[in-house]
Scaffold this active site. Structure first.
Site, PDB file in Angstrom:
ATOM      1  N   MET A 103      -0.904   1.783  -9.880  1.00  0.00           N
ATOM      2  CA  MET A 103      -0.648   1.344  -8.507  1.00  0.00           C
ATOM      3  C   MET A 103      -1.055  -0.112  -8.320  1.00  0.00           C
ATOM      4  O   MET A 103      -2.144  -0.523  -8.723  1.00  0.00           O
ATOM      5  CB  MET A 103      -1.420   2.269  -7.552  1.00  0.00           C
ATOM      6  CG  MET A 103      -1.290   1.895  -6.088  1.00  0.00           C
ATOM      7  SD  MET A 103       0.428   2.038  -5.521  1.00  0.00           S
ATOM      8  CE  MET A 103       0.433   0.790  -4.246  1.00  0.00           C
ATOM      9  N   GLU A 159      -0.270   4.275  -1.357  1.00  0.00           N
ATOM     10  CA  GLU A 159       1.185   4.361  -1.323  1.00  0.00           C
ATOM     11  C   GLU A 159       1.603   5.815  -1.490  1.00  0.00           C
ATOM     12  O   GLU A 159       1.023   6.493  -2.341  1.00  0.00           O
ATOM     13  CB  GLU A 159       1.814   3.521  -2.441  1.00  0.00           C
ATOM     14  CG  GLU A 159       3.317   3.399  -2.265  1.00  0.00           C
ATOM     15  CD  GLU A 159       4.002   2.553  -3.357  1.00  0.00           C
ATOM     16  OE1 GLU A 159       3.314   2.067  -4.273  1.00  0.00           O
ATOM     17  OE2 GLU A 159       5.217   2.407  -3.274  1.00  0.00           O
ATOM     18  N   HIS A 186       4.434  -6.733  -9.529  1.00  0.00           N
ATOM     19  CA  HIS A 186       4.534  -6.376  -8.111  1.00  0.00           C
ATOM     20  C   HIS A 186       3.816  -7.387  -7.217  1.00  0.00           C
ATOM     21  O   HIS A 186       4.099  -7.440  -6.018  1.00  0.00           O
ATOM     22  CB  HIS A 186       3.898  -5.006  -7.863  1.00  0.00           C
ATOM     23  CG  HIS A 186       4.850  -3.846  -7.965  1.00  0.00           C
ATOM     24  ND1 HIS A 186       6.106  -3.843  -7.403  1.00  0.00           N
ATOM     25  CD2 HIS A 186       4.699  -2.616  -8.536  1.00  0.00           C
ATOM     26  CE1 HIS A 186       6.684  -2.665  -7.635  1.00  0.00           C
ATOM     27  NE2 HIS A 186       5.853  -1.898  -8.325  1.00  0.00           N
ATOM     28  N   GLU A 226       2.844  -3.465 -12.865  1.00  0.00           N
ATOM     29  CA  GLU A 226       1.966  -3.546 -11.689  1.00  0.00           C
ATOM     30  C   GLU A 226       1.619  -5.000 -11.381  1.00  0.00           C
ATOM     31  O   GLU A 226       1.559  -5.401 -10.221  1.00  0.00           O
ATOM     32  CB  GLU A 226       0.702  -2.707 -11.880  1.00  0.00           C
ATOM     33  CG  GLU A 226       0.942  -1.232 -12.214  1.00  0.00           C
ATOM     34  CD  GLU A 226       1.926  -0.509 -11.307  1.00  0.00           C
ATOM     35  OE1 GLU A 226       2.131  -0.943 -10.158  1.00  0.00           O
ATOM     36  OE2 GLU A 226       2.519   0.488 -11.764  1.00  0.00           O
ATOM     37  N   GLY A 254       1.566   6.786 -12.432  1.00  0.00           N
ATOM     38  CA  GLY A 254       1.196   6.023 -13.618  1.00  0.00           C
ATOM     39  C   GLY A 254       0.161   4.956 -13.299  1.00  0.00           C
ATOM     40  O   GLY A 254      -0.848   4.822 -13.974  1.00  0.00           O
ATOM     41  N   ASN A 270      -2.062  -2.077  -5.865  1.00  0.00           N
ATOM     42  CA  ASN A 270      -2.870  -2.536  -4.732  1.00  0.00           C
ATOM     43  C   ASN A 270      -3.247  -4.011  -4.901  1.00  0.00           C
ATOM     44  O   ASN A 270      -3.663  -4.436  -5.967  1.00  0.00           O
ATOM     45  CB  ASN A 270      -4.171  -1.733  -4.660  1.00  0.00           C
ATOM     46  CG  ASN A 270      -3.941  -0.256  -4.842  1.00  0.00           C
ATOM     47  OD1 ASN A 270      -3.239   0.349  -4.068  1.00  0.00           O
ATOM     48  ND2 ASN A 270      -4.507   0.300  -5.908  1.00  0.00           N
TER      49      ASN A 270
HETATM   50  N1  BES Z   1       4.022   1.657  -6.696  1.00  0.00           N
HETATM   51  C1  BES Z   1       4.078   2.506  -7.818  1.00  0.00           C
HETATM   52  C2  BES Z   1       3.076   3.611  -7.817  1.00  0.00           C
HETATM   53  C3  BES Z   1       3.300   4.686  -6.801  1.00  0.00           C
HETATM   54  C4  BES Z   1       4.423   5.433  -6.815  1.00  0.00           C
HETATM   55  C5  BES Z   1       2.365   4.994  -5.861  1.00  0.00           C
HETATM   56  C6  BES Z   1       4.605   6.438  -5.885  1.00  0.00           C
HETATM   57  C7  BES Z   1       2.557   5.981  -4.938  1.00  0.00           C
HETATM   58  C8  BES Z   1       3.677   6.718  -4.945  1.00  0.00           C
HETATM   59  C9  BES Z   1       3.886   1.729  -9.100  1.00  0.00           C
HETATM   60  O1  BES Z   1       4.191   0.391  -9.048  1.00  0.00           O
HETATM   61  C10 BES Z   1       4.820   2.330 -10.098  1.00  0.00           C
HETATM   62  O2  BES Z   1       5.986   2.156  -9.966  1.00  0.00           O
HETATM   63  N2  BES Z   1       4.278   3.060 -11.060  1.00  0.00           N
HETATM   64  C11 BES Z   1       5.046   3.793 -12.025  1.00  0.00           C
HETATM   65  C12 BES Z   1       4.913   3.211 -13.386  1.00  0.00           C
HETATM   66  C13 BES Z   1       5.843   2.062 -13.577  1.00  0.00           C
HETATM   67  C14 BES Z   1       5.570   1.352 -14.851  1.00  0.00           C
HETATM   68  C15 BES Z   1       7.289   2.474 -13.531  1.00  0.00           C
HETATM   69  C16 BES Z   1       4.485   5.187 -12.022  1.00  0.00           C
HETATM   70  O3  BES Z   1       3.401   5.371 -11.506  1.00  0.00           O
HETATM   71  O4  BES Z   1       5.153   6.068 -12.535  1.00  0.00           O
HETATM   72 ZN    ZN Z   2       6.244  -0.026  -9.197  1.00  0.00          ZN
END
Ligand code: BES
Ligand code: ZN
Length: 878
Positions: A271, A129, A309, A306, A269, A273
């Protein structure tokens, strides 16, 4: 290999969306994995119109061969550019096979296939992503192309004993020359951004889970051997998340296995997948000796996020990246509900609103402002923002509030049913929620398309003879460069009225009785609401629970806020009244007045003595808005002055409570036996920290002695880090020794060492810069590891206003130079850290000019990535 395209590209526009000309129904991937070189064979079963050339995304790929339906493709049938592969004359249903070579160990951007850790002991993993899959193979790398994946991994068995990909396991075996293979089949069609693989030496813990629907699921958490004992808390959080989603939303897991992997080298933070979540170790590993209470909560929240999701994002995915908040805002909201249920609803709400104000309001007020659904972007990675996440979650919360919990559940059931297996839009979401409840929610789309934080103004008028109270609400959103004319949005205002003794009054509005709390919706520029049978001029409590993400302006007398702070039965609103009063107290400190300051310190000193008040809530009540939030309320911002004034008001608070009372409470809290990780234990430590911090402002020697004692006999990381932070920030005598001791104890633990760097990057004022520069020379420092770079440079630039915003501009120059270095390694991280410059236009003139100079110098450097140049250009605009 073609170079990465770093030239500015034309923006992508929401208005230009067109469905894909070619779709992929099935994809079979074969990986021959190696650290320096990996080969990827992709077989894509394609569907589309032969008259339209097939265009696949692909960047940094060395193409080895290309074939259609098994026959090599003649060179005049295809063309490769820096970013794509085009093939003419494809036929519907035919299979395109490409074979490409990648260089995982050379991939410092941590996007696509890369190496985590060292060449000798590290492991391979992917991050796709938003647009990383195009760094792995040629593919229509957009979220509205959903395909069934079959993934075969082959690698040397001794070097890569564990082979994982998303989906269910579908066989494994031995190969010649010490190699082995494993296959995974994912029955659920998914977009390419949810693809993942992991290969290397990893240990695991397992748990057998049975879903409410009766599916047996093997849950497996993987990490490097030295961290596997720290994975149990995450497993516990995962199981609780799965049960919660079954109960709260009726959502069950849908594969036979669920893998989670921890890595120390990760841009984000974590992902989601499909079937193979990958986590930054910071949000997965937890043990009492190295993990603080707040970090335990973060692990619980991120594991849940996660996992959630799997339905809000994976089963129902996004049509395009403009719809990102459809999955992120919704999933943040779902996590907020979960964390509230697991811990304390008011405390969770306080944390979330504080985050919104600290991170999202400044974004929405400056040159980086964008709608929750942006109209255009150049680099999508720059749009994983507080606006898309946190404001997006607030919008879902508003909708949920509008529908009530049963109506919202009905709407969500309908949303999942109608959109399962689809790539959906925000219209699909509002449509399903509304249709399930017979309500038109489309007016809320205005929130998604408009940037800026609305200002809500409230004026009350009491008519004594008529016993009538009229509340007039009006709204205004300041214009922004791209949106000069803002429109009214529907603002639900939850409210109550208090009498002068602090009791809530029954509400009679529009001839109906509403109990003591009601919601009115302001959906025009201005409206009045008249309450009858009000016996005396009331004190309104507005926007209860923070019912809409707005800035509220209301002319309270300090005593009225103090009344709410003392009497409101709801913890969140109590805190909110205290925050507003504290902001006024801050203004008093600036202007030399004392009315609000006295009201604030007086009310809190009284609450401090109340034994029945929750310790964590008290800790939060005793914390004024942070320096960033206070700066938002000013023009010509001088961060060092803000820091000094905030210290002054806290000193006044400490004096109002008194050193004796503080020290006595500190000793009570410190004497509470062995480490307890339950809510009461965490609450006690939260208050203990606040008490120690206040004491340090009025009785430094006593506080430092207590801090040294606490550091020495710490029951865990929360105690140890709190004590260390007090010593280091005050430059206390014991600080140097404590830092050395901490370092020695935790030298082998990267997450603890990140805290060691971060705590020093937070030294306030002038000395911070020299410390940061010295720490950059520390052998443990590296720009290559995102967590480490963030711990030192990110903390300095984004969490230490008085240290970073030096009048001589040296902080700005240091950051700009490091951003240029970082950009060559990892553009995503560089771009993220660059947002620390947001707000420079509102600085006082000397700092403003220094920041402008550093930014323009940076912008003028040749060869900046699309990521960094977009942020720098935006920040400089206006
Ligand atoms: N889908 C995201 C991770 C992501 C963000 C991948 C941007 C690639 C580019 C994941 O679900 C997410 O939102 N992660 C957050 C933490 C969450 C608890 C808010 C993050 O990584 O900051
Ligand atoms: Zn997210």
């Amino acid at each position: 290999m073609p170079a990465r395209p770093e030239t500015p590209t034309a923006p992508v526009r929401l208005a230009d969306y067109t469905p894909p000309a070619w779709r992929v129904s099935d994809v079979a991937l074969e990986f021959d994995l190696g650290i320096d070189s990996s080969e990827v064979t992709a077989h894509l079963t394609l569907h589309g119109d032969s008259d339209v050339p097939l265009r696949l995304d692909g960047e940094g790929l060395e193409l080895l061969s290309i074939a259609v339906d098994g026959a090599p493709l003649h060179a005049d049938r295809w063309r490769q550019s820096d970013v794509s592969l085009e093939v003419d004359g494809m036929r519907d249903g035919s299979v395109l096979t490409t074979r490409v070579r990648l260089q995982p160990a050379a991939n410092t951007a941590l996007e696509g296939l890369y190496l985590s850790g060292s060449r000798e002991t590290g492991f391979l993993l992917t991050q796709c992503e938003a647009e990383g899959f195009r760094h792995i193979t040629f593919f229509p790398d957009r979220p509205d192309v959903l395909a069934r994946y079959t993934v075969t991994l082959r690698a040397d068995k001794a070097r890569f004993p564990v082979l994982l990909a998303g989906g269910n396991p579908d066989g494994a075996g031995e190969l010649a020359e010490g190699r082995h293979w494993a296959r995974f089949v994912d029955p659920h069609p998914k977009p390419s951004y949810l693809f993942a693989l992991v290969a290397g030496r990893l240990e695991k813990i397992e748990h057998d889970y049975v879903t409410a629907e009766g599916r047996a699921v093997k849950l497996v958490i993987w990490s490097e051997a030295n961290a596997i004992d720290s994975c149990h808390y995450a497993m516990d959080a995962l199981v609780r998340s799965m049960r919660w989603d079954e109960q709260a939303y009726g959502r069950n897991y849908d594969l036979d296995v669920f893998h989670v992997v921890a890595t120390h080298d990760f841009n984000m933070g974590a992902m989601e997948n499909k079937g193979l979540n990958i986590f930054n170790a910071k949000y997965l590993l937890a043990d009492p000796d190295t993990t603080t209470d707040d970090e335990y909560k973060a692990v619980e929240a991120v594991v849940a996020h996660e996992y959630f999701h799997n339905w809000s994002g994976n089963r129902v995915t996004c049509r395009d990246w403009f719809q990102l908040s459809l999955k992120e805002g919704l999933t943040v909201f779902r996590e907020q509900q979960f964390s509230a249920d697991m811990n304390s609803p008011p405390l969770k709400r306080i944390e979330d609103v504080a985050l919104l104000r600290r991170a999202q309001f400044p974004e929405d007020a400056g040159p980086l402002a964008h709608p929750v659904r942006p109209a255009e972007y150049r680099e999508i990675n720059n749009f994983y923002t507080a606006t898309v996440y946190e404001k997006g979650a607030e919008l879902v919360r508003m909708l949920a509030g509008r529908l009530g919990s049963e109506g919202f559940r009905r709407g969500m059931d309908r949303y999942f049913a109608e959109n399962d297996g689809r790539a959906a839009t925000l219209e699909d979401f509002l449509g399903a929620l509304g249709a399930a409840n017979g309500i038109d929610l489309m007016p809320y789309l205005a929130w998604y398309g408009q940037s800026g934080t609305p200002r809500l103004r409230a004026r009350g008028r009491y008519e004594a003879e008529a016993h009538r109270y009229t509340l007039t609400l009006s709204q205004h959103t300041p214009p922004s460069a791209s949106q000069p004319d803002k429109h009214p949005v529907p603002i639900p205002v939850k409210l109550a009225l208090f009498d002068r003794d602090g009791a809530m009054l029954p509400l009679h509005l529009d001839g109906r009785t509403h109990g003591v709390e009601t919601v009115v919706v302001l959906d025009t520029a201005e409206r009045s609401f008249t309450f009858e049978q009000i016996p005396q001029a009331p004190v309104p409590s507005l926007l209860r629970g923070f019912s809409a993400p707005v800035l509220i302006e209301c002319d309270y007398a300090p005593a009225e806020l103090a009344l709410l702070l003392t009497h409101d039965p709801d913890g969140f609103n109590r805190w909110e009244a205290g925050q507003q009063l504290a902001a006024r107290a801050f203004d008093d400190c600036r202007s030399g007045n004392s009315q609000a300051l006295d009201a604030w310190t007086g009310a809190l000193a009284q609450l401090f003595g109340k034994p029945d008040l929750d310790a964590a809530l008290l800790a939060d009540l005793l914390t004024p808005p942070g320096e960033i939030e206070l700066a938002e309320r000013q023009e010509a911002v001088d961060p060092s002055q803000i820091h000094a004034l905030r210290q002054t008001m806290q000193r006044r608070l400490g004096q109002a409570i008194g050193a004796v009372a503080l020290e006595q409470r500190y000793r009570e809290l410190a004497a509470s036996g062995p480490l307890a990780l339950d809510a009461a234990g965490k609450a006690g430590r939260r208050l203990q920290r606040r008490v120690l911090e206040l004491l340090a402002l009025i009785a430094a020697d006593a506080a430092h002695a207590l801090a040294i004692g606490q550091f020495r006999s710490a029951r865990g990381m929360t105690d140890r880090l709190t004590a260390l932070a007090v010593l280091v920030r005050h430059g206390a005598d014991g600080a140097t020794d404590a830092l050395a001791e901490f370092r020695q104890r935790h030298a082998d633990n990267p997450l603890a060492m990140d805290k060691w760097f971060a705590v020093q990057a937070q030294i306030p004022g002038e000395p911070a810069l020299a410390r940061v520069q010295a720490l950059e020379q520390d052998p443990a420092f590296t720009l290559k590891n995102p967590n480490r770079a963030r711990a030192l440079l990110g903390t300095f630039a984004s969490s230490n206003p008085s240290g970073f915003h030096r009048a001589d501009g040296a902080g700005y120059r240091l950051l700009a130079e490091r951003l240029a270095m970082l950009d060559a390694l990892n553009p995503q991280i560089a771009a993220r850290l660059a947002t620390a410059f947001n707000g420079w236009q509102r600085l006082e003139p000397v700092r403003r000019e220094a920041a402008r100079q550093a930014l323009t110098d940076l912008a003028d450097r040749p060869g900046l990535s699309r990521n960094l140049s977009e942020i720098v250009a935006s920040v400089l605009s206006r």
